[in-house]
Write an enzyme that holds these catalytic residues in place. Structure first.
Site, mmCIF file in Angstrom:
data_model
loop_
_atom_site.group_PDB
_atom_site.id
_atom_site.type_symbol
_atom_site.label_atom_id
_atom_site.label_comp_id
_atom_site.label_asym_id
_atom_site.label_seq_id
_atom_site.Cartn_x
_atom_site.Cartn_y
_atom_site.Cartn_z
ATOM 1 N N THR A 136 -10.913 10.166 -7.712
ATOM 2 C CA THR A 136 -10.566 9.827 -6.338
ATOM 3 C C THR A 136 -9.424 10.676 -5.805
ATOM 4 O OG1 THR A 136 -9.648 8.021 -4.975
ATOM 5 C CG2 THR A 136 -9.065 8.019 -7.281
ATOM 6 N N ASP A 137 -9.334 10.783 -4.483
ATOM 7 C CA ASP A 137 -8.204 11.493 -3.874
ATOM 8 C C ASP A 137 -6.915 10.692 -3.969
ATOM 9 O OD1 ASP A 137 -8.823 9.492 -2.041
ATOM 10 O OD2 ASP A 137 -9.047 10.829 -0.321
ATOM 11 N N GLU A 138 -7.006 9.399 -4.304
ATOM 12 C CA GLU A 138 -5.807 8.552 -4.332
ATOM 13 C C GLU A 138 -4.834 8.937 -5.442
ATOM 14 O OE1 GLU A 138 -6.320 4.349 -3.554
ATOM 15 O OE2 GLU A 138 -8.375 4.716 -2.892
ATOM 16 N N TYR A 162 -4.448 0.942 -9.391
ATOM 17 C CA TYR A 162 -5.763 1.600 -9.417
ATOM 18 C C TYR A 162 -5.628 3.111 -9.511
ATOM 19 C CZ TYR A 162 -9.724 4.040 -7.348
ATOM 20 O OH TYR A 162 -10.719 4.945 -7.107
ATOM 21 N N LYS A 166 -6.651 5.810 -12.556
ATOM 22 C CA LYS A 166 -7.557 6.943 -12.385
ATOM 23 C C LYS A 166 -6.849 8.256 -12.706
ATOM 24 C CE LYS A 166 -11.225 7.210 -11.246
ATOM 25 N NZ LYS A 166 -12.466 7.247 -12.074
ATOM 26 N N ILE A 218 -7.518 -6.264 9.716
ATOM 27 C CA ILE A 218 -6.993 -4.898 9.726
ATOM 28 C C ILE A 218 -5.567 -4.952 9.197
ATOM 29 C CG2 ILE A 218 -6.463 -2.888 11.153
ATOM 30 C CD1 ILE A 218 -8.485 -4.084 13.211
ATOM 31 N N TYR A 219 -5.316 -4.213 8.115
ATOM 32 C CA TYR A 219 -3.982 -4.215 7.525
ATOM 33 C C TYR A 219 -2.959 -3.560 8.467
ATOM 34 C CZ TYR A 219 -5.722 -5.473 2.843
ATOM 35 O OH TYR A 219 -6.277 -6.111 1.764
#
Length: 361
Positions: A136-138, A162, A166, A218-219
């Site tokens: 992932t890009d995270e 998370y 990763k 919506i956060y």
């Protein structure tokens, strides 16, 4: 394109099932599909190929070394593609243990068995073998509004349990290439969307809640930015990396579609107003802002220049075409949505959103 047997881990999940379905549909060879079938793994995602002899399902955990060893020895794959992962930031905040076990320990155990299998292959087969790790890009952290998009050379700065898990798995894959010579490939993708997306994530959650007459959470103020990638484009990119990628390299896969969360929700509401209009008002009337999640990354953006320049891949879908396809898929597959949004799912939503000031059951 490859035609030999491959192993796909996590092939009953969102991205994995789209990849497996496409592989079989394009008649590219036999897929051995290993999946633990946690809450997000769903055999219904594979219903269209359940009787196809080129799809063989194995119910097992990537951390089960006995099962992985037996699978490799029995089917003698040309490649292993690791999609298996716990992948939801909010769940990792509430319960990081599962993320460490699957994404770190599980990847380690899988690598160990794959390494042993690969080392026992004849030299020519060793040279042809690939281990492709989907990430992932995270792992790169968060970008400021004017920062350039993530490149493969960016420093890792994960900000959630998370993304940290990763990042650890990415480092393990890199180490197994540099230490043992295992022919690895790593891909880091931006936010995926499309068919079979479990409705805890933003896009399917909004579609489901909108049609159910529930709040659209919506956060914060909705200003967080993500780069959106249609899942079938992601799958085509992975096929290109598997076929032509340089061993030991990382390839970032993005959609070139940066949108704020608020923009995404507005777009979904507007499409639903067209495709399934309410008796009165707009779906935008259901929007509600909730307390932001801890450590919420401000912006992700992928620079996908490398994969385009080196492998000739670029996405086919714009956000506008891909999101409309996605909404229509969910409208046409309401039975699938109903089955995956049963009791445990509702319990999770309440646990996550109740503390942010919103009840979603």
């Amino acid at each position: 394109m490859l035609t030999e047997t491959i192993v796909v881990t996590g092939g009953a999940g969102f991205i994995g099932s789209n990849f497996v379905n496409a592989w079989v549909r394009h008649k590219l060879g036999t897929v051995i599909n290993l999946d633990k079938l946690t809450y997000a793994g769903n055999m219904e995602n594979l219903a269209g190929i359940s009787q196809n002899p080129h799809h063989i399902f194995v119910h097992a955990d990537i951390g089960d070394r006995v099962a992985v060893k037996a699978l490799l020895e029995t089917h003698r794959p040309r490649a292993v593609l690791n999609f298996a992962a716990e992948s939801h930031v909010d769940r990792s905040i509430h319960g990081p243990d599962a993320f460490i076990q699957t994404n770190v320990v599980g990847t380690f155990n899988l690598l160990e068995e794959v390494r042993a299998y690969w080392q026992a292959l004849p030299q020519e087969e060793q040279q042809q073998f690939r281990f492709l790790h989907v990430s992932t890009d995270e792992v790169y952290g968060s970008l400021g509004p004017n920062d350039p998009a993530f490149k493969e050379t960016n420093t890792y700065q994960p900000n959630s349990p998370y993304s940290a898990s990763k990042a650890a798995s990415d480092h393990l894959v890199r180490a197994y290439h540099h230490t043992y010579g295992l022919p690895t490939l790593t891909t880091n993708c931006s936010n995926n969307y499309g068919p079979y997306h479990f409705p805890e994530k933003l896009i399917p959650l909004v579609i489901h809640n909108a049609l159910s007459g529930k709040p659209l959470p919506i956060y914060g103020n909705g200003s967080n930015i993500r780069d959106w990638l249609y899942v079938e484009d992601h799958c085509s990119a992975i096929r290109e990396v598997l076929a032509k990628g340089k061993v030991g390299e990382t390839y970032n896969i993005g959609g070139w579609n940066e949108k704020t969360n608020l923009d995404v929700v507005h777009t979904l509401c507007d499409i639903l107003d067209q495709e399934r209009p309410k008796a009165q008002g707009s779906y935008r009337d259901q929007m509600t802002f909730v307390k932001d999640r801890p450590g919420h990354d401000a912006r992700y953006a992928i620079d996908a220049s490398k994969i385009e320049q080196e492998l000739g891949w670029k996405p086919e879908e714009t956000f506008e075409t891909g999101i409309r396809k996605t909404v229509r898929w969910y409208l046409e597959h309401h039975a699938w949505v109903a089955r995956v949004t049963s009791g445990e799912y509702q319990h999770w939503l309440n646990k996550n959103y109740h503390e942010r000031g919103e009840e979603l059951a």
